[in-house]
Design an enzyme around this catalytic site. Structure first.
Site, PDB file in Angstrom:
ATOM      1  CE  LYS A 189      -1.149  -2.319   5.887  1.00  0.00           C
ATOM      2  NZ  LYS A 189       0.100  -2.598   6.593  1.00  0.00           N
ATOM      3  CG  ASP A 211       3.659  -3.408   5.854  1.00  0.00           C
ATOM      4  OD1 ASP A 211       3.992  -2.219   6.016  1.00  0.00           O
ATOM      5  OD2 ASP A 211       2.475  -3.771   5.745  1.00  0.00           O
TER       6      ASP A 211
HETATM    7  O1  SKM Z   1       2.052  -0.454   5.832  1.00  0.00           O
HETATM    8  C1  SKM Z   1       2.050   0.797   6.476  1.00  0.00           C
HETATM    9  C2  SKM Z   1       1.294   1.799   5.633  1.00  0.00           C
HETATM   10  O2  SKM Z   1       1.953   1.951   4.390  1.00  0.00           O
HETATM   11  C3  SKM Z   1       1.209   3.164   6.315  1.00  0.00           C
HETATM   12  C4  SKM Z   1       0.953   3.105   7.766  1.00  0.00           C
HETATM   13  C5  SKM Z   1       0.541   4.328   8.464  1.00  0.00           C
HETATM   14  O3  SKM Z   1       0.429   5.371   7.810  1.00  0.00           O
HETATM   15  O4  SKM Z   1       0.314   4.287   9.682  1.00  0.00           O
HETATM   16  C6  SKM Z   1       1.144   1.948   8.498  1.00  0.00           C
HETATM   17  C7  SKM Z   1       1.451   0.644   7.856  1.00  0.00           C
HETATM   18  O5  SKM Z   1       0.244  -0.100   7.758  1.00  0.00           O
END
Ligand code: SKM
Length: 277
Positions: A66, A102
Site C-alpha cells: 500500500k 479503508d
Molecule cells: O484495503 C483492503 C484491500 O482493498 C483488499 C484486501 C483483501 O483483499 O484482503 C484487504 C484490505 O487491505
C-alpha cells in the site's frame, strides 16, 4: 473490464469473492482476479499497469504494497496522500490514480450497523499499524472530538498524532483502562490476543451504556474483545463489514455500478471463512 487485488501473500484475500458476487448480481461482464506480486516485482507491476496496453482498468492493493502504491501512482488523492498508503487504483485519461478506501469502509460499516455511533465524545483506538492509521484519519474527518491512540510503543502512537494532528492523543498501554471510562467507541486494530498471547480483559463496563466495541480482525469473527463486550451486553461490530464496505468505491469506478453490501454477500464470505476454519 478487468480488475485485480495485488498483494503478497494473496491467497487469503476474499476480494475476488466480493467483486465476483457483485459482477454476477448486477449481470455485468468483467472479472476480478488475485495477483501475487513479490515486493521486488512491485515497481515493475505498477509500470505495466500504467501502460496503455494494460488489460486492467484498476484494482486493489493490499499488504505489503500500500505504501509503495501511493508513491508510484501518477495521481494520488488527498486522503491517500496524507495516509501515505493506497488500496485502490484506476486508470483514467492515461494516468494511474490512487486513493485509499479503508477509512471510509470503516465508517460506512459503523454507519450501516449503528447509525448515530458518531455522536460520541471519545473514541479509543488500540494499535498504531497501517489499518489503525486509516481509521484514525476517518474518525478525525468525521469530527469525533477526542480520538485516543493506545500502543505498546507510545512513540509510534505519537508519530500518528503528529501526522494527523488534533483531536488525536497518544498513550501507552497503561492508560487504556482509564481511557475507556466514558468512551463511546473502542476499536481494536492490534494483534493482542490473536498471536497466541492471552487478550487482556478490558473494563468495557466502564464505557457508555450505548458504546460500540469493534475489531478489524474478521478471522475469527468473534475476537476476544468482541466476546468480552458481548458478554456484558454492549453492541459490537465485527471486522468483516469494513472489508465489504472498503470494496464499494473501487467496484463503482471499474465497473460503473455502485454495489450494495447485502446480508447475502456477508453470508457468502462468512461461509467461506467457516469452510476454511
Ligand atoms: O484495503 C483492503 C484491500 O482493498 C483488499 C484486501 C483483501 O483483499 O484482503 C484487504 C484490505 O487491505
Amino acid at each position: 473490464p478487468r480488475a485485480f487485488v495485488a498483494g503478497y501473500p494473496i491467497k487469503h484475500s476474499r476480494s475476488p469473492m466480493i467483486h465476483g458476487h457483485w459482477l454476477e448480481t448486477y449481470g455485468l461482464s468483467g472479472s476480478y482476479e488475485k495477483i501475487a506480486v513479490a515486493p521486488e516485482g512491485f515497481a515493475d507491476f505498477m509500470l505495466r499497469l500504467k501502460d496503455a496496453d494494460s488489460p486492467y482498468r484498476g484494482g486493489n492493493i493490499t499488504i505489503p504494497h500500500k505504501e509503495a502504491a501511493s508513491k508510484l501512482a501518477d495521481r494520488i488523492d488527498p486522503v491517500a496522500e496524507e495516509l501515505g498508503a493506497a488500496n485502490t487504483l484506476w486508470r483514467e485519461d492515461g494516468l494511474l490514480h490512487a486513493t485509499n478506501t479503508d477509512g471510509i469502509g470503516f465508517v460506512a460499516n459503523l454507519d450501516s450497523q449503528h447509525p448515530g455511533w458518531d455522536k460520541v465524545e471519545r473514541a479509543v483506538v488500540l494499535g498504531a499499524g497501517g489499518a489503525s492509521r486509516a481509521i484514525l484519519q476517518a474518525l478525525r474527518d468525521r469530527g469525533i472530538p477526542e480520538v485516543h491512540v493506545v500502543n505498546r510503543t507510545v512513540e509510534r502512537a505519537q508519530e500518528l498524532v503528529d501526522r494527523f494532528g488534533a483531536p488525536l492523543q497518544a498513550h501507552g498501554m497503561d492508560a487504556l483502562n482509564s481511557l475507556l471510562e466514558g468512551a463511546g467507541l473502542f476499536v481494536n486494530t492490534s494483534s493482542l490476543g490473536m498471536d497466541g498471547t492471552a487478550a487482556p480483559v478490558l473494563p468495557f463496563d466502564r464505557m457508555r451504556e450505548d458504546a460500540v466495541v469493534t475489531d478489524i480482525v474478521y478471522v475469527p469473527l468473534k475476537t476476544p474483545f468482541i466476546q468480552q463486550a458481548e458478554q456484558i451486553g454492549l453492541p459490537t461490530v465485527d471486522g468483516l463489514g469494513m472489508l465489504l464496505h472498503q470494496a464499494v468505491p473501487g467496484f463503482e469506478r471499474w465497473f460503473g455500478q455502485k454495489p450494495e453490501v447485502t446480508a447475502a454477500l456477508r453470508q457468502l464470505v462468512l461461509d467461506d471463512i467457516k469452510a476454511h476454519a
